[in-house]
Scaffold this motif. Structure first.
Motif, short mmCIF file in Angstrom:
data_model
loop_
_atom_site.label_atom_id
_atom_site.label_comp_id
_atom_site.label_asym_id
_atom_site.label_seq_id
_atom_site.Cartn_x
_atom_site.Cartn_y
_atom_site.Cartn_z
N THR A 67 -6.29 -2.45 -3.74
CA THR A 67 -5.53 -1.36 -3.10
C THR A 67 -4.03 -1.60 -3.19
O THR A 67 -3.24 -0.66 -3.09
N GLU A 82 -9.44 6.50 5.59
CA GLU A 82 -8.83 5.22 5.23
C GLU A 82 -8.71 5.09 3.71
O GLU A 82 -7.69 4.65 3.19
N THR A 128 -3.00 4.98 11.45
CA THR A 128 -3.77 3.73 11.46
C THR A 128 -4.98 3.84 12.38
O THR A 128 -6.05 3.29 12.08
N GLU A 146 -5.17 4.52 1.99
CA GLU A 146 -4.95 3.20 1.41
C GLU A 146 -5.50 3.06 0.00
O GLU A 146 -5.14 2.14 -0.72
N SER A 162 0.85 -1.19 0.00
CA SER A 162 0.00 0.00 0.00
C SER A 162 0.89 1.24 0.00
O SER A 162 2.08 1.18 0.31
#
Length: 221
Positions: free
Chosen positions: A156, A103, A93, A107, A50
Motif C-alpha cells: 500500500t 479502508e 480513520t 489506503e 499512503s
C-alpha cells in the motif's frame, strides 16, 4: 500606515467572522479533491506514504505556510483549516477501521504482481506500473530474471516486496537485465527455453517464433 499588531487584520484579514464557514466548506472540498487526485495517481505517485497520509501533509503544509508568510492570510481561517482537516482525519480513520471496503478505497490494498515467476497481468495493468520501472526495482534487489521470484507484491506504500525461490528451486524466467531483455526477437535461431516478454511464461521452443533468446538458470546473488 498599518499597525504592526492590528489584531483584526492578523486574525481575520478584515474579513467578516462568517467567512470561517466558507473556509470550512472550502477545506472539505479541497481535501476531497486532493484525496481523489492522489488516489487516481496511484501508489507509486506517493511512494513510502499512503495516499491518505500524503493528503494530510499537503493540506496541513499549505494551511500552515501561508499565514506565516503572507499578511493577507488571516490566522483564524488557517486554524479553522487545521481543525477541519484533523476532524476529517479522525472521521476517515474511524470509518476505515469499521469498514474494510472503505479502508481499501482510502489506503489501497496489497496486490500480487508476480506469482510463481510470471506476471499477474490483470493486477499489473490495474496498478499502472511501467514495466521498465518495475524491472528497475527488481534489479535493485539483485534479481536477474523472474524465475528467481516466487512472489512479488505491491504494498500500500508503493514499495515492492519480493519472496524468492530457494536456490535449488530457481526456474527459467524472463531476464530483466537490459542487454538481455532488449535482445528479444520474434524469430529463434536454435531450439531452447524461451519466455514471453509480456507475461513471463516460459516454454521450450523448436526453431519458430519467440520473444527472447535461450535462457540459463541463475541463482539469487
Amino acid at each position: 500606515m498599518k499597525d504592526i499588531f492590528e489584531w483584526s487584520r492578523i486574525l481575520f484579514n478584515d474579513l467578516p467572522e462568517i467567512f470561517l464557514f466558507e473556509v470550512i466548506f472550502r477545506s472539505v472540498i479541497m481535501f476531497t479533491v486532493l484525496l481523489l487526485t492522489l488516489k487516481i495517481a496511484g501508489k507509486r505517485g506517493v511512494k513510502q506514504l499512503s495516499v491518505f497520509e500524503t493528503v494530510i501533509i499537503i493540506a496541513l503544509g499549505s494551511a500552515a505556510g501561508d499565514p506565516m508568510l503572507y499578511e493577507d492570510v488571516g490566522i483564524l481561517p488557517a486554524i479553522t483549516v487545521f481543525v477541519v482537516i484533523i476532524l476529517l482525519y479522525r472521521m476517515i480513520t474511524w470509518l476505515a477501521a469499521k469498514n474494510k471496503t472503505f479502508e481499501e478505497f482510502i489506503e489501497g490494498k496489497t496486490e500480487c504482481i508476480i506469482n510463481e515467476g510470471r506476471f499477474s497481468i490483470t493486477t499489473f495493468k490495474k496498478e499502472s506500473l511501467a514495466q521498465d520501472e518495475f524491472f528497475s526495482e527488481l534489479r535493485l534487489k539483485s534479481i536477474e530474471h523472474l524465475g528467481q521470484v516466487k512472489n512479488a507484491f505491491m504494498e500500500t506504500s508503493g514499495e515492492i516486496s519480493t519472496f524468492y525461490y530457494e536456490d535449488e528451486e530457481v526456474k527459467f524466467g524472463l531476464p530483466i537485465l537490459p542487454f538481455l531483455f532488449n535482445a528479444k526477437s520474434k524469430m529463434i535461431a536454435e531450439s531452447g527455453i524461451y519466455p514471453c516478454t509480456f507475461c513471463g511464461f516460459t516454454e521450450e521452443k523448436k526453431t519458430r517464433s519467440s520473444d527472447m533468446p535461450p535462457l540459463q538458470k541463475t541463482r539469487v546473488g
